[in-house]
Design a protein around this motif. Structure first.
Motif, PDB file in Angstrom:
ATOM      1  N   PRO A 100      -5.533   5.070   6.215  1.00 25.15           N
ATOM      2  CA  PRO A 100      -5.102   3.403   5.835  1.00 25.15           C
ATOM      3  C   PRO A 100      -5.409   2.456   6.622  1.00 25.15           C
ATOM      4  CG  PRO A 100      -4.100   4.098   3.609  1.00 25.15           C
ATOM      5  CD  PRO A 100      -4.529   5.428   5.163  1.00 25.15           C
ATOM      6  N   ARG A 101      -4.984   3.425   7.906  1.00 28.19           N
ATOM      7  CA  ARG A 101      -5.015   2.009   9.273  1.00 28.19           C
ATOM      8  C   ARG A 101      -5.399   3.402   9.751  1.00 28.19           C
ATOM      9  NH1 ARG A 101      -0.756   2.881   6.408  1.00 28.19           N
ATOM     10  NH2 ARG A 101       0.201   1.297   5.231  1.00 28.19           N
ATOM     11  N   GLY A 102      -6.235   3.521   9.250  1.00 25.02           N
ATOM     12  CA  GLY A 102      -7.789   4.483  10.823  1.00 25.02           C
ATOM     13  C   GLY A 102      -6.714   4.940  12.007  1.00 25.02           C
ATOM     14  N   LEU A 103      -5.295   4.911  11.379  1.00 26.24           N
ATOM     15  CA  LEU A 103      -4.741   6.193  12.978  1.00 26.24           C
ATOM     16  C   LEU A 103      -5.319   7.775  12.365  1.00 26.24           C
ATOM     17  CD1 LEU A 103      -1.550   4.637  12.067  1.00 26.24           C
ATOM     18  CD2 LEU A 103      -3.167   3.973  13.854  1.00 26.24           C
ATOM     19  N   ASP A 104      -5.421   8.406  13.639  1.00 24.90           N
ATOM     20  CA  ASP A 104      -6.080   9.986  13.568  1.00 24.90           C
ATOM     21  C   ASP A 104      -5.117  10.043  14.785  1.00 24.90           C
ATOM     22  OD1 ASP A 104      -7.477  11.603  13.198  1.00 24.90           O
ATOM     23  OD2 ASP A 104      -9.082  11.276  15.052  1.00 24.90           O
ATOM     24  N   PHE A 105      -3.680  10.841  14.423  1.00 28.93           N
ATOM     25  CA  PHE A 105      -3.530  11.576  14.998  1.00 28.93           C
ATOM     26  C   PHE A 105      -2.814  12.726  15.006  1.00 28.93           C
ATOM     27  CE2 PHE A 105      -0.732   7.223  15.029  1.00 28.93           C
ATOM     28  CZ  PHE A 105      -0.980   7.038  16.721  1.00 28.93           C
TER      29      PHE A 105
END
Ligand code: PMP
Length: 419
Positions: A100-105
């Protein structure tokens, strides 16, 4: 009168080393935002395991999941193997937090303490950039092992750990106890001026809100400038979200307030949902330079913590949970105004469900200690932080009900008048 600490702790008191002398009772059980002592006293908990119990003690939703898991003979220790509990946690964490936060970790389980996530982040930064230096901030707390201590801004703790300057350069935080300081201009100067004696570092490590240092929130603008600067020079930006993360400031990550995306994030404490140990280093996928075996640990990826953390992600995903959190955060915000209108010389800082009542200029550490003692005597647990323990840290579970929140705040206000 609490003059005879631990009368009920037999003669074991002298055997253990801890700071619990400040709370001279033996705690027996705990529920929600309350701790109960063996002798039947009840305490509202505004300490919450230094930010580990965001969902409260023995949260019934999470407890049910843990009991079900234990009853099913689920794997408890799986070292680094793939397990159902790990898969479920990663799925929930991706769906409710990262995506949902567009984080690709990438996720590296460390462990099992926050300190080890910091160690992993620093090692990764050095390996990925091929550089050695790190920039850290005065007042920072990142852990007590020698690597994490090297970036912790406490002379006393560093001396005790035998850690000297080495590759770490400290600069002032944005708004520390000595006022505002343009440390970003200073970093820029140190990097651009070949005569400054400072090499371009591997990383800058920073808490988006300093917690142990005295509850100092960084502004969005400052974090954005830090991001621009680090990007320009290929320096990795590490955000330590170990204490300020997991919903403490109203958003899941504290850094969301700035809309900055760091390269590496350390997460621990409340990610384990139930006070169970879990820690992670999250990093940009292209930074994955680890070879097998370069950062391991027997207890990383605690399976019970995965189960609790999965349930905690579900709680976080519940809109009602976040509405209640917003209401409680507004209450704390109003309390700030109440305190400063009561005494305009008071400095109160914070964000969301974290407040620091700074008594540095109005009574100092002695008054902070008196307030802490008053609170304890009246049934409220609070901890002190700041350079000299001059700041009273208000850190209730973020899931605290409004009645207990109000009661705790009332005690703090009365205590301030009395202390
Ligand atoms: N970073 C921060 C911001 C912390 O607050 C702490 C713990 N207080 C740590 C790192 C170290 O975590 P742990 O004590 O779990 O090793």
């Amino acid at each position: 009168e609490t003059a005879a600490p631990f009368a009920t702790f037999e003669n074991l008191e002298s055997q253990v080393r801890s700071y619990c002398r400040k709370f001279p009772v033996v705690f027996h059980h705990a529920r929600g935002a309350e701790l109960y002592s063996e002798d039947g006293r009840r305490f509202i908990d505004f300490f919450a395991g230094a930010g580990t119990l965001n969902y409260g003690h023995n949260n019934p939703f999470i407890k049910r999941r843990l009991l079900d898991y234990l009853n099913s003979d689920g794997v408890v220790h799986g070292l680094d193997m793939y397990t159902v509990a790990k898969r479920q946690f990663l799925t929930a964490f991706n769906e409710t937090v990262l995506q949902p936060r567009g984080l690709d970790f990438k996720v590296q389980f460390c462990g099992p303490t926050g300190t080890d996530a910091v160690e992993a982040a620093l090692k990764l930064a050095r390996k990925a950039t091929g550089r050695a230096g790190v920039i850290a901030f005065s007042g920072a707390y990142h852990g007590m092992s020698r690597g994490s201590l090297a970036v912790t801004g406490s002379r006393r703790a560093r001396r005790a750990g035998g850690v000297s300057g080495g590759d770490v350069t400290f600069v002032p935080y944005e708004n520390g106890p000595r006022g505002s300081f343009d440390s970003i201009a200073l970093i820029e100067h140190m990097i651009d001026d070949p005569s400054s004696g400072v090499e371009v570092p591997a990383a800058v490590i920073v808490e988006p809100m300093q917690m142990e240092g005295g509850v100092y929130p960084a502004s969005a603008d400052w974090l954005r400038r830090l991001r621009r600067l680090t990007e320009q020079h290929g320096i990795l930006l590490i955000f330590d979200e170990i204490q300020a993360g997991c919903g403490r400031t109203g958003t899941f990550f504290c850094f969301e307030h700035s809309e900055v995306v760091p390269d590496v994030v350390t997460v621990s404490k409340s990610i384990g949902g139930y006070g169970l140990p879990l820690s992670m280093s999250l990093f940009r996928r292209d930074l994955d330079v680890w070879e097998p075996g370069e950062h391991t640990g027997t207890f990383r990826g605690n399976q019970l913590a995965f189960v609790a953390a999965t349930a905690a992600c579900e709680l976080w995903g519940d809109p009602k949970f976040r509405t209640d959190l917003a209401v409680a955060s507004r209450r704390l915000e109003r309390f700030r105004t109440e305190l400063t209108s009561l005494d305009s010389s008071l400095t109160v800082r914070g964000r969301g469900m974290a407040l620091g009542i700074d008594l540095g200029q109005v009574g100092g550490p002695e008054r902070a200690e008196r307030l802490q003692r008053y609170a304890f005597d009246h049934g409220l647990i609070v901890e002190l932080c700041g350079r000299h323990d001059e700041v009273v840290k208000v850190l209730p579970p973020i899931a605290i009900d409004i009645v207990r929140l109000n009661r705790g705040l009332e005690l703090l206000r009365d205590g301030l008048l009395a202390a």
